[in-house]
Design a protein around this motif. Structure first.
Motif, PDB file in Angstrom:
ATOM      1  N   SER A 442       0.847  -1.188   0.000  1.00 52.48           N
ATOM      2  CA  SER A 442       0.000   0.000   0.000  1.00 52.48           C
ATOM      3  C   SER A 442       0.881   1.236   0.000  1.00 52.48           C
ATOM      4  O   SER A 442       2.096   1.153   0.196  1.00 52.48           O
ATOM      5  CB  SER A 442      -0.921   0.018   1.229  1.00 52.48           C
ATOM      6  OG  SER A 442      -0.156   0.145   2.417  1.00 52.48           O
ATOM      7  N   ARG A 443       0.241   2.361  -0.209  1.00 51.17           N
ATOM      8  CA  ARG A 443       0.937   3.633  -0.112  1.00 51.17           C
ATOM      9  C   ARG A 443       0.038   4.612   0.627  1.00 51.17           C
ATOM     10  O   ARG A 443      -1.171   4.645   0.396  1.00 51.17           O
ATOM     11  CB  ARG A 443       1.282   4.195  -1.495  1.00 51.17           C
ATOM     12  CG  ARG A 443       2.169   5.439  -1.416  1.00 51.17           C
ATOM     13  CD  ARG A 443       2.498   6.014  -2.766  1.00 51.17           C
ATOM     14  NE  ARG A 443       3.177   7.296  -2.628  1.00 51.17           N
ATOM     15  CZ  ARG A 443       3.243   8.213  -3.570  1.00 51.17           C
ATOM     16  NH1 ARG A 443       2.663   7.991  -4.751  1.00 51.17           N
ATOM     17  NH2 ARG A 443       3.862   9.348  -3.371  1.00 51.17           N
ATOM     18  N   LYS A 520       6.809   3.465   0.654  1.00 57.76           N
ATOM     19  CA  LYS A 520       6.234   4.768   0.978  1.00 57.76           C
ATOM     20  C   LYS A 520       7.290   5.871   1.004  1.00 57.76           C
ATOM     21  O   LYS A 520       7.041   7.000   0.576  1.00 57.76           O
ATOM     22  CB  LYS A 520       5.514   4.691   2.327  1.00 57.76           C
ATOM     23  CG  LYS A 520       4.336   3.743   2.325  1.00 57.76           C
ATOM     24  CD  LYS A 520       3.776   3.514   3.722  1.00 57.76           C
ATOM     25  CE  LYS A 520       2.656   2.474   3.706  1.00 57.76           C
ATOM     26  NZ  LYS A 520       2.151   2.162   5.061  1.00 57.76           N
ATOM     27  N   ALA A 521       8.467   5.553   1.538  1.00 54.53           N
ATOM     28  CA  ALA A 521       9.498   6.577   1.688  1.00 54.53           C
ATOM     29  C   ALA A 521      10.156   6.947   0.366  1.00 54.53           C
ATOM     30  O   ALA A 521      10.465   8.116   0.127  1.00 54.53           O
ATOM     31  CB  ALA A 521      10.560   6.107   2.680  1.00 54.53           C
ATOM     32  N   ALA A 522      10.392   5.960  -0.507  1.00 56.97           N
ATOM     33  CA  ALA A 522      11.111   6.243  -1.756  1.00 56.97           C
ATOM     34  C   ALA A 522      10.391   7.263  -2.631  1.00 56.97           C
ATOM     35  O   ALA A 522      11.008   8.236  -3.083  1.00 56.97           O
ATOM     36  CB  ALA A 522      11.365   4.948  -2.526  1.00 56.97           C
ATOM     37  N   ALA A 629      11.720 -13.224  -6.198  1.00 56.40           N
ATOM     38  CA  ALA A 629      10.780 -12.216  -5.715  1.00 56.40           C
ATOM     39  C   ALA A 629      10.348 -11.260  -6.815  1.00 56.40           C
ATOM     40  O   ALA A 629      11.175 -10.751  -7.586  1.00 56.40           O
ATOM     41  CB  ALA A 629      11.408 -11.426  -4.568  1.00 56.40           C
ATOM     42  N   ASP A 630       9.053 -11.029  -6.862  1.00 55.43           N
ATOM     43  CA  ASP A 630       8.461  -9.986  -7.704  1.00 55.43           C
ATOM     44  C   ASP A 630       7.955  -8.905  -6.753  1.00 55.43           C
ATOM     45  O   ASP A 630       6.837  -8.976  -6.261  1.00 55.43           O
ATOM     46  CB  ASP A 630       7.322 -10.567  -8.535  1.00 55.43           C
ATOM     47  CG  ASP A 630       6.517  -9.488  -9.259  1.00 55.43           C
ATOM     48  OD1 ASP A 630       7.091  -8.420  -9.542  1.00 55.43           O
ATOM     49  OD2 ASP A 630       5.320  -9.712  -9.519  1.00 55.43           O
ATOM     50  N   ALA A 631       8.797  -7.923  -6.468  1.00 58.07           N
ATOM     51  CA  ALA A 631       8.506  -6.912  -5.454  1.00 58.07           C
ATOM     52  C   ALA A 631       8.577  -5.504  -6.022  1.00 58.07           C
ATOM     53  O   ALA A 631       8.934  -4.557  -5.317  1.00 58.07           O
ATOM     54  CB  ALA A 631       9.476  -7.061  -4.278  1.00 58.07           C
ATOM     55  N   GLY A 632       8.253  -5.366  -7.299  1.00 56.65           N
ATOM     56  CA  GLY A 632       8.333  -4.047  -7.913  1.00 56.65           C
ATOM     57  C   GLY A 632       9.774  -3.658  -8.166  1.00 56.65           C
ATOM     58  O   GLY A 632      10.667  -4.512  -8.300  1.00 56.65           O
ATOM     59  N   ALA A 633      10.025  -2.362  -8.232  1.00 64.66           N
ATOM     60  CA  ALA A 633      11.388  -1.865  -8.438  1.00 64.66           C
ATOM     61  C   ALA A 633      12.222  -2.105  -7.186  1.00 64.66           C
ATOM     62  O   ALA A 633      11.765  -1.874  -6.073  1.00 64.66           O
ATOM     63  CB  ALA A 633      11.361  -0.378  -8.776  1.00 64.66           C
ATOM     64  N   PRO A 702       5.362   6.408  -8.534  1.00 65.96           N
ATOM     65  CA  PRO A 702       6.291   6.646  -9.644  1.00 65.96           C
ATOM     66  C   PRO A 702       7.585   5.853  -9.528  1.00 65.96           C
ATOM     67  O   PRO A 702       8.189   5.486 -10.536  1.00 65.96           O
ATOM     68  CB  PRO A 702       6.547   8.157  -9.564  1.00 65.96           C
ATOM     69  CG  PRO A 702       5.342   8.716  -8.880  1.00 65.96           C
ATOM     70  CD  PRO A 702       4.937   7.670  -7.886  1.00 65.96           C
ATOM     71  N   VAL A 703       8.017   5.590  -8.298  1.00 58.44           N
ATOM     72  CA  VAL A 703       9.234   4.801  -8.108  1.00 58.44           C
ATOM     73  C   VAL A 703       8.974   3.335  -8.440  1.00 58.44           C
ATOM     74  O   VAL A 703       9.838   2.646  -8.983  1.00 58.44           O
ATOM     75  CB  VAL A 703       9.756   4.956  -6.666  1.00 58.44           C
ATOM     76  CG1 VAL A 703      10.935   4.017  -6.402  1.00 58.44           C
ATOM     77  CG2 VAL A 703      10.170   6.401  -6.405  1.00 58.44           C
TER      78      VAL A 703
END
Length: 744
Positions: A442-443, A520-522, A629-633, A702-703
């Motif tokens: 989540s964000r 969330k932080a990135a 792992a498929d964890a996004g960027a 966006p990250v």
């Protein structure tokens, strides 16, 4: 994607990093907790005269001589994550709700004096029989979560759907309570200066900790300052405020001296939370071709009468596999246990063990390859997840099928023999197992500050904490990349309640929880770095001593730490020095797109495990482990790899070693030490190989980064169990998988 060393690695490796208990002050006193020795009842008398006379003792507090507190803490997540009462807060509050409850506190000049005086307490009880067995209490289990039943047209119930299936597999899967056992114990040093309180405290969320402490002490929030630049592990156990921290601050106020309380290893097992015990009955029905027709997931969790969280393992079925018929129920049994709390991958860790074990059993029943079965039932649209989501939403980005294929090739899955016990190496039976895991993402709004400084560095700050996860390195790496400067020029600030924090949601201020820090932080760093650049340009064109004063802002650009306009080029440090400005930048709250999301966000993992089991002694050993792992960027490969490997080790511990043993007759924790509560060591673990797909999830931010801190824990215990079955033909559904169970 970067692959850099931890920016705080040197101070940690050399011992220069200061943790909560490392802080010393003049006139520092030490506290030692006194715990109950019964599981339920009432204190009838306490003789503390000898303790008061003991050398070095400054004060003794008991239910008969209480500290002034304002409990229970009712703000934020405290009522959910922690104990429902504070100890020693009312004279005459003599009830005992569990074995190991705090019933006294000794403050002395040295820790040894406090400990020795605590041993002089003489306490009498009117004891009652505690209810401390989840198995015995299961018939009295009460609903803890709204039961969910989704049925295909014409199907009257989940049992009918199972009965109509070609094959049905599953069983009852259980695991005992578990404890966090972070390297750093809970510790607090409390110093009062007039009305202001400074706390050096081990916490995952310094801001929330300060707010909760203010509520407990009855002081203004602005007067509580929490400092924790380094935290030696937490795994959820330091997410909320526990009684020892409150007692340290209250005792310091009463005694007029700084007070340090470091919870002993044995005391940690009762005063700072644990993962509840769980029983789960899972049955999965499928057609002849492997298409899952029905899933029934009935879970029972222990519920402490003292407060804390309840596990909802059945929720894993909502993001696992597609099925036209689904039944999920989560119930709880109230027990006279110490308070429970979140522990790495709450709900998902126990639920995934049951779900992924049952899927492996279904593959055996159908004669299918476990990967083929999972690919056949790949879920694209998640089921509704009340109460936070009532709609069925597609995953924003899911490449679990690629995880299976990449993992199978890298691991040599094609060499697996489906018939158990057929691969041997001398006296060792060799087995391969696999599983999958899903971790919700989540964000939410996130506060960040980015400041250019006259000395040529950039500060990036937020009121979160680095638990050893690498968040400080992530902040520095993302900030450096956003501004085009070397990582060495970025100074990341964490672990301070006065740093920027956002407070619009119940989760605000809790810092590093729920594998949400990087995700969330990135994006917050990147967004606020852009705002800081704009502020720097505005400063450059408006300040009288700036070389760019009076220029059109459209003609001034920032590139890699340098402001440029025409033939002029000035580094930001030089600019701020020329204008006599110490720092310039922005402090803002980064927010996700408004409105309800159109997606389900999650990270995914495929685990592959090889075990060797001795054919005579049935000793199990891990020989290989691979996580895809498929964890996004992936923001920084090195710290991310450490997170996955560490969380896999966590899962291995759950599979083979860990479990808190509660004596049913007394409610006492029988193995409250690291000699008897076993956790994996280097000798227990092979090299854990980790591979990332690195597909950015730009629908989330966006990250494109998602959480990974808990991901490796989810499903890894099942991969071990499935490999042991493949090696031996023995299916163990009760964790941990020990030699006696394999010999039975």
């Amino acid at each position: 994607m970067t692959d850099i060393d931890r920016v705080d690695g040197l101070v940690k490796a050399t011992g220069a990093a200061r943790y909560a208990a490392d802080h010393r002050f003049d006139d520092l006193a030490h506290g030692h907790l006194v715990l109950s020795t019964i599981g339920k009842g009432t204190i009838t008398s306490m003789d503390v005269a000898a303790a008061r006379r003991a050398p070095g003792v400054l004060a003794v507090f008991t239910p008969f001589d209480a500290l002034p507190l304002h409990g229970p803490i009712t703000i934020g997540l405290a009522p959910i994550l922690g104990e429902s009462r504070l100890p020693l807060q009312q004279p005459g509050d003599r009830s005992v709700g569990y074995h190991g409850q705090i019933i006294g506190l000794v403050i002395a000049r040295t820790w040894e004096q406090a400990r020795d005086a605590a041993a002089l307490f003489k306490t009498e009880y009117a004891a009652q029989q505690p209810q401390a067995s989840l198995r015995d209490g299961t018939p009295e289990a009460l609903p803890q979560w709204k039961r969910m039943e989704i049925l295909a047209d014409g199907v009257r119930g989940i049992d009918e759907a199972l009965e109509s299936s070609h094959a049905v597999a599953g069983g009852t899967y259980s695991q005992p309570p578990k404890h966090h056992n972070a390297m750093e114990p809970h510790a607090t040093v409390a110093i009062w200066q007039g009305e202001r309180l400074t706390l050096h405290s081990a916490t995952q969320g310094p801001a929330a900790h300060s707010w909760e402490m203010a509520a407990a002490l009855g002081v203004e929030e602005k007067n509580v300052h929490v400092v924790c630049p380094h935290v030696g592990g937490a795994f959820g156990g330091k997410a909320t405020t526990w009684a020892p921290a409150v007692l340290a601050a209250a005792a310091a106020r009463e005694c007029g001296v700084p007070v340090k309380i470091v919870v002993t290893r044995e005391q940690l097992y009762t005063v700072t939370g644990h993962r509840p015990a769980v029983y789960q009955t899972v049955r999965i029905g499928a057609a002849r071709d492997g298409a899952v027709n029905a899933v029934k997931f009935d879970a029972v969790s222990s519920v402490s009468r003292a407060g804390g969280v309840v596990e909802f393992p059945g929720r894993v079925a909502l993001t696992a596999y597609k099925t036209p018929n689904l039944y999920v129920d989560n119930r709880g049994v109230q027990l006279d246990f110490p308070p429970s709390t979140i522990m790495r991958a709450p709900t998902d860790e126990p639920g995934s063990f049951a779900m992924e074990s049952a899927m492996d059993e279904l593959a055996v029943e159908l004669g299918m390859d476990p990967i083929e079965l999972r690919l056949k039932n790949d879920l694209i649209v998640a089921f509704p997840r009340p109460p936070e989501e009532s709609r069925s939403l597609p995953f924003s980005s899911k490449h679990l099928d690629e995880c299976y294929r990449v993992g199978a090739e890298r691991f040599g899955w094609d060499k697996r023999r489906a018939t158990p016990g057929t691969v041997r190496d001398g006296d060792w039976l060799i087995g391969l197992g696999m599983s999958a895991g899903v971790l919700g993402a989540s964000r939410s709004p996130y506060a960040m500050r980015v400041m250019f400084r006259a000395n040529g560095t950039v500060a990036v700050d937020t009121a979160s904490a680095d638990l050893g996860t690498g968040l400080r390195t992530v902040l520095a790496a993302v900030c450096a990349d956003s501004l085009g400067i070397p990582v060495a020029k970025v100074k990341a600030g964490l672990g301070d309640s006065t740093l920027p924090v956002e407070r619009s949601t119940p989760y605000s201020g809790y810092g590093a929880v729920g594998s949400g820090s990087t995700g969330k932080a990135a994006p917050a760093v990147r967004e606020v770095a852009q705002a800081a650049t704009k502020a720097l340009i505005e400063h450059a064109i408006t300040h009288a001593r700036s070389p760019f004063q009076g220029m059109d802002p459209a003609g001034v650009r920032y590139e890699d730490g340098v402001l440029r306009a025409g033939d002029r080029a000035v580094g930001f440090g030089e600019l701020l020095t020329l204008t006599g400005t110490r720092e310039m930048g922005a402090s803002e709250v980064s927010k996700p797109e408004p409105g309800p999301s159109q997606y389900t966000f999650a990270s995914f993992v495929a685990h592959f495990c090889e075990v060797r089991v001795n054919r005579w002694t049935r000793e199990p050993r891990l020989s290989r482990f691979l996580a895809i792992a498929d964890a996004g960027a992936i923001v920084n490969v090195k710290t991310a790899r450490g997170q996955i490997a560490g969380s896999v080790a966590f899962g291995v511990g759950h599979a083979l070693l860990e479990g808190t043993r509660i004596e049913a007759a007394t409610g006492r924790t029988a193995n409250a030490n690291l000699a008897d509560y076993l956790i994996p060591t280097n000798a227990d673990l092979p090299n854990i190989e980790v591979h990332f797909l690195n597909h950015p999830d730009t629908a989330l931010s966006p990250v494109g980064a998602r959480g990974i801190g808990e991901l490796g824990t989810i499903g890894s215990a099942a991969a071990v169990a499935n490999a042991i079955y493949n090696a031996t033909g023995k299916r163990v559904r009760d964790l941990p998988i020990t030699i006696d169970k394999l010999l039975a």
